[in-house]
Design a protein around this motif. Structure first.
Motif, PDB file in Angstrom:
ATOM      1  N   THR A 131       0.835  -1.210   0.000  1.00  0.00           N
ATOM      2  CA  THR A 131       0.000   0.000   0.000  1.00  0.00           C
ATOM      3  C   THR A 131       0.863   1.252   0.000  1.00  0.00           C
ATOM      4  N   TRP A 132       1.910   1.247   0.853  1.00  0.00           N
ATOM      5  CA  TRP A 132       2.811   2.405   0.913  1.00  0.00           C
ATOM      6  C   TRP A 132       3.625   2.537  -0.378  1.00  0.00           C
ATOM      7  N   LEU A 133       4.011   1.435  -0.955  1.00  0.00           N
ATOM      8  CA  LEU A 133       4.758   1.513  -2.212  1.00  0.00           C
ATOM      9  C   LEU A 133       3.887   2.128  -3.304  1.00  0.00           C
ATOM     10  N   ASN A 134       2.605   1.760  -3.340  1.00  0.00           N
ATOM     11  CA  ASN A 134       1.699   2.338  -4.336  1.00  0.00           C
ATOM     12  C   ASN A 134       1.580   3.852  -4.161  1.00  0.00           C
ATOM     13  N   LYS A 135       1.521   4.294  -2.904  1.00  0.00           N
ATOM     14  CA  LYS A 135       1.435   5.736  -2.639  1.00  0.00           C
ATOM     15  C   LYS A 135       2.708   6.445  -3.111  1.00  0.00           C
ATOM     16  N   ILE A 136       3.870   5.836  -2.812  1.00  0.00           N
ATOM     17  CA  ILE A 136       5.144   6.432  -3.226  1.00  0.00           C
ATOM     18  C   ILE A 136       5.234   6.476  -4.746  1.00  0.00           C
ATOM     19  N   GLN A 137       4.840   5.392  -5.395  1.00  0.00           N
ATOM     20  CA  GLN A 137       4.900   5.342  -6.852  1.00  0.00           C
ATOM     21  C   GLN A 137       3.952   6.361  -7.482  1.00  0.00           C
ATOM     22  N   TRP A 138       2.761   6.500  -6.907  1.00  0.00           N
ATOM     23  CA  TRP A 138       1.819   7.498  -7.427  1.00  0.00           C
ATOM     24  C   TRP A 138       2.381   8.899  -7.291  1.00  0.00           C
ATOM     25  N   LEU A 139       2.941   9.170  -6.141  1.00  0.00           N
ATOM     26  CA  LEU A 139       3.517  10.498  -5.910  1.00  0.00           C
ATOM     27  C   LEU A 139       4.607  10.803  -6.937  1.00  0.00           C
ATOM     28  N   HIS A 140       5.477   9.841  -7.148  1.00  0.00           N
ATOM     29  CA  HIS A 140       6.621  10.112  -8.025  1.00  0.00           C
ATOM     30  C   HIS A 140       6.308   9.918  -9.497  1.00  0.00           C
ATOM     31  N   SER A 141       5.198   9.235  -9.798  1.00  0.00           N
ATOM     32  CA  SER A 141       4.800   9.137 -11.201  1.00  0.00           C
ATOM     33  C   SER A 141       4.403  10.500 -11.729  1.00  0.00           C
ATOM     34  N   LEU A 142       3.901  11.356 -10.832  1.00  0.00           N
ATOM     35  CA  LEU A 142       3.546  12.716 -11.231  1.00  0.00           C
ATOM     36  C   LEU A 142       4.787  13.494 -11.668  1.00  0.00           C
ATOM     37  N   ARG A 143       5.947  13.083 -11.155  1.00  0.00           N
ATOM     38  CA  ARG A 143       7.204  13.769 -11.474  1.00  0.00           C
ATOM     39  C   ARG A 143       8.047  12.990 -12.468  1.00  0.00           C
ATOM     40  N   GLY A 144       7.610  11.779 -12.791  1.00  0.00           N
ATOM     41  CA  GLY A 144       8.349  10.970 -13.761  1.00  0.00           C
ATOM     42  C   GLY A 144       9.693  10.503 -13.258  1.00  0.00           C
ATOM     43  N   THR A 145       9.822  10.288 -11.949  1.00  0.00           N
ATOM     44  CA  THR A 145      11.136   9.949 -11.385  1.00  0.00           C
ATOM     45  C   THR A 145      11.455   8.463 -11.451  1.00  0.00           C
ATOM     46  N   PHE A 146      10.475   7.573 -11.358  1.00  0.00           N
ATOM     47  CA  PHE A 146      10.767   6.143 -11.496  1.00  0.00           C
ATOM     48  C   PHE A 146       9.476   5.378 -11.779  1.00  0.00           C
ATOM     49  N   GLY A 147       9.639   4.133 -12.214  1.00  0.00           N
ATOM     50  CA  GLY A 147       8.484   3.294 -12.512  1.00  0.00           C
ATOM     51  C   GLY A 147       8.348   2.187 -11.490  1.00  0.00           C
ATOM     52  N   GLU A 148       8.298   0.942 -11.973  1.00  0.00           N
ATOM     53  CA  GLU A 148       8.129  -0.210 -11.102  1.00  0.00           C
ATOM     54  C   GLU A 148       9.445  -0.554 -10.391  1.00  0.00           C
ATOM     55  N   THR A 149       9.335  -0.978  -9.142  1.00  0.00           N
ATOM     56  CA  THR A 149      10.520  -1.421  -8.395  1.00  0.00           C
ATOM     57  C   THR A 149      10.649  -2.938  -8.503  1.00  0.00           C
ATOM     58  N   ASN A 150      11.797  -3.439  -8.082  1.00  0.00           N
ATOM     59  CA  ASN A 150      12.048  -4.876  -8.111  1.00  0.00           C
ATOM     60  C   ASN A 150      11.292  -5.544  -6.960  1.00  0.00           C
ATOM     61  N   GLN A 151      10.385  -6.444  -7.293  1.00  0.00           N
ATOM     62  CA  GLN A 151       9.528  -7.061  -6.276  1.00  0.00           C
ATOM     63  C   GLN A 151      10.271  -8.082  -5.409  1.00  0.00           C
ATOM     64  N   SER A 152      11.265  -8.743  -5.954  1.00  0.00           N
ATOM     65  CA  SER A 152      12.030  -9.677  -5.120  1.00  0.00           C
ATOM     66  C   SER A 152      12.819  -8.915  -4.060  1.00  0.00           C
TER      67      SER A 152
END
Length: 559
Positions: free
Chosen positions: A259-280
């Protein structure tokens, strides 16, 4: 305690002294010529003649102008328990078959009850030519102490000095961690490095054995292998985590992290800073946090520091924060440490601002990856956000200098001063039993170390004294000391009734070292072109050195 510690020499004034930390430190840990000389002394009836030896070094290491003295406690432990076993005596008999049986009887009886050791306090800042130890006793016995003492002092002082230099460059506020166990020269090199790096100013070690032996704080997280051992979060079976105060339980910590990763990804997707992280990687971090919620520190460079490692860490750290825990931080073990640490710090401050997590911006950043004195200096010049440094190879192997080069020289026998001459003036010894003092100036800094003859009156505060270079007649200066400190104190008095100093705890030696380094004048401490510290002799001792020099040196004859 070593079994030999039960012998009579293991006690002094009723106080027991434990045996050496390393059980390999025995009377046989010496050069063969120490035993051949001991036999020759015994054969000539000279073995009980009273001798005085000085242990000192000729040049400071690492291109610097100071050294940290270490190894004294192990020397005292060694002589307190100095006895040869029957097996050791049998081996000497086999090695030297021409020796008479009476010599073996002599070896059975010897200990260090007739030996006295005077030393600079361990952890002191010391300088060339000044005795670190003065050892007095029967010449054959003291000769047998030479090589073990040099072995116990040389590396200890070298690595303590190396640690102090790293501390000086890193600065007082940084946490320094000794990570050298796997790269050290064998088990003893590793144990000694951990002990003496801590003495020299490091804060903790990864070496568990050293932590148990010496009470050094331990630090460590996980390796890349732990991260790459996970394939996905589905591998995590036990997902529950109790809150820090024990009042509630999160039944699915893995989902909370996601849940927290989704929030971080949403926040930074607005800035185009990174995409998906390594799940392992996320799975490994989550699993480690479930095991150590109070000590979660993640190694973030297995795949990609900024695109995966840092955001995955933040997701786990924020999930822990929801349950009342505070993550420790991240470790960087590769790449551009100045850049990566600065970018990670920006990321942490962004998290704190956007999600209102107080103090998150100050999350600890640890850096490792073959660091040394030069790279620390370069990082300081570049600007970085590293809070702690894990240093291994270059620290414990003393990569920039292999050895300190302490020597052990006879300076008196049967009350007769002796001198060792050489065409290289730096190798000429300073004869006779001496007293050594450190003279301090008005600003509180040490000005000069001075050696005097044993029976000379000591320097007095406020009284002018002439300090002379031992060998250069043009180098001399008057000093009016504002404080006088005698350097050599009795640490082993044998069977005499002389009072001796107690061996302090390692943490107290460390504090002494830190305090001494802080008392030094800054120009003596700087990395580039440090000012040499002055070491001198009294006018009376200067005259005697040169009288003895001329008296002992052979006179040539021109044809």
């Amino acid at each position: 305690m070593d079994a030999k510690a039960n012998g009579p020499s293991a006690k002094q004034s009723g106080r027991a002294v434990d045996g050496p930390t390393n059980p390999m430190v025995t009377p046989l840990l010496t050069d063969l010529y120490q035993f051949t000389m001991a036999y020759a002394y015994w054969k000539a009836g000279k073995h009980n003649e009273r001798a005085v030896f000085d242990l000192y070094f000729r040049k400071n290491p690492f291109g610097g102008e100071y050294t940290v003295f270490a190894g004294l406690e192990e020397c005292i432990r060694f002589i307190a328990n100095f006895r040869l076993t029957e097996d050791e005596i049998s081996f000497i008999r086999e090695t030297l078959p021409s020796c008479e049986e009476g010599f073996c009887d002599y070896l059975r009886e010897i200990d260090c009850s007739d030996v006295e050791v005077y030393s600079v306090s361990e952890g002191s800042v010391v300088f060339p030519k000044v005795p670190l130890l003065r050892v007095e006793g029967p010449v054959a016995v003291v000769q047998l102490l030479e090589t073990p003492f040099l072995n116990l002092v040389n590396y200890a002082s070298l690595v303590a000095t190396n640690a102090a230099r790293h501390r000086f460059v890193a600065g007082k506020s940084k946490l320094l961690l000794e990570f050298g166990l796997r790269r050290a020269q064998g088990p003893d090199g590793a144990i000694s490095a951990s002990k003496y790096c801590y003495m020299g100013g490091f804060d903790a070690t990864s070496n568990v054995a050293a932590g148990m032996l010496f009470g050094i704080p331990l630090r460590g997280t996980h390796s890349h292998a732990f991260v790459s051992s996970y394939m996905s979060p589905d591998e995590i079976v036990e997902k529950s985590l109790q809150s820090a105060d024990g009042s509630s339980t999160c039944e699915d910590f893995v989902s909370l992290v996601q849940t927290w990763l989704n929030k971080i990804q949403w926040l930074h997707s607005l800035r185009g800073t990174f995409g998906e992280t390594n799940q392992s990687e996320l799975a490994a971090f989550t699993s480690y946090a479930l095991a150590f919620p109070n000590n979660f520190l993640a190694l973030v460079d297995t795949y990609d520091v900024l695109r995966s490692g840092v955001p995955n860490f933040c997701a786990v750290a924020l999930a822990l924060s929801d349950l009342g825990y505070k993550a420790v931080g991240i470790r960087l073990d590769s790449g551009d440490l100045a850049y990566l640490s600065s970018e990670a710090r920006i990321f942490f401050h962004t998290i704190e601002k956007e999600f209102g997590v107080s103090g998150f911006g100050n999350t600890n950043i640890t850096a490792s990856n073959d660091l040394n004195e030069e790279t620390l200096d370069a990082l300081n010049k570049q600007g970085h956000e590293v809070d702690a440094f894990g240093i291994g190879t270059y620290l414990v192997t003393c990569y920039s200098q292999a050895a300190l080069g302490c020597v052990f020289k006879l300076v008196e026998i049967n009350d007769q001063p002796r001198i060792k001459l050489s065409e290289d003036v730096s190798k000429v010894s300073i004869p006779c039993k001496k007293r050594c003092y450190r003279l301090y100036g008005k600003e509180g800094y040490p000005l000069v170390d001075i050696m005097t003859g044993e029976n000379e009156p000591p320097p007095k505060v406020g009284e002018r004294i002439l300090c002379r270079h031992p060998f250069n007649e043009s180098k001399r200066a008057y000093v009016v000391p504002q404080r006088v400190e005698e350097l050599l104190k009795c640490y082993w008095s044998g069977k005499s009734d002389k009072a001796r100093e107690e061996l302090p705890l390692l943490k107290d030696i460390r504090q002494r070292c830190i305090k001494q380094l802080e008392q030094m004048r800054p120009d003596h401490m700087r990395r580039l072109n440090p000012t040499p510290y002055k070491v001198s002799v009294s006018a009376k001792l200067y005259d005697f050195i040169h009288f003895l020099w001329l008296n002992e040196a052979p006179v040539g004859e021109l044809q």
